[in-house]
Design a protein around this motif. Structure first.
Motif: not given
Length: 181
Positions: A29-35, A50-57, A75-86
């Motif tokens: 998760p830290e790597h993804k955030y740094r990228i 993303g779909d998991g806790i590891n994608d939240a950052l 956690v992922a849904r709360e961190a995102a601005e857009v949630v793809v329902a399907d």
């Protein structure tokens, strides 16, 4: 580039590395955030799915965070601005096209509205300046406005997307990056 290689890079080195690499494997998760931050420092507009806790950052740090609605964690849904329902990536593309259609029609509507209102103001300003009688009574103006605004609103809402569609990516968009965690 792997996560182990990312650990050995400073932020400045990573900012240069993202220009040369487009796939990042074994990313934490830290790597993804740094990228994400390195891409933003380079002037890129960054969208992360993303779909998991590891994608939240990364979802939170991106310009546009897109979470999956079915398989995605809370956690992922709360961190995102857009949630793809399907959970279908095609839905993202459809959303972008619909958004562009809406924005295009909104621009047309504002231009139309401003041009009509400018003409209406001139119709009443010119007689005052030229010391002439008013061309319309107040009730005529209200009726005119009612029909003009209704007709314009119906037309812009029902207008289909343009026949020739040229994508409008951000001017800085150059590549697609993949982060595999």
């Amino acid at each position: 580039m792997t996560g182990d290689e990312l650990d050995n890079l400073t932020d400045e080195e990573l900012q240069n590395a993202v220009k040369d690499y487009s796939v990042f494997a074994r990313a934490t998760p830290e790597h993804k955030y740094r990228i994400v931050k390195a891409l933003q420092k380079n002037g890129e507009v960054v969208a992360v799915t993303g779909d998991g806790i590891n994608d939240a950052l990364a979802l939170k740090g991106a310009d546009i965070g897109i979470a999956m609605g079915i398989r995605g964690t809370d956690v992922a849904r709360e961190a995102a601005e857009v949630v793809v329902a399907d959970d279908n990536y095609i839905t993202i593309a459809h959303g972008i096209f619909e958004g562009r259609k809406f924005f295009d029609n909104l621009q047309k509507g504002v231009k139309y509205y401003l041009s009509v209102k400018t003409a209406l103001i001139l119709i009443f300003l010119l007689p005052i300046i030229l010391d002439k009688p008013m061309p319309f009574s107040p009730i005529q103006i209200i009726i005119l406005e009612l029909f003009m605004d209704l007709a314009a609103s119906a037309g812009f809402v029902a207008e289909p997307k343009e026949k020739i569609f040229i994508p409008d990516p951000p001017a800085t968009q150059k590549r697609t990056y993949s982060m595999i965690g």
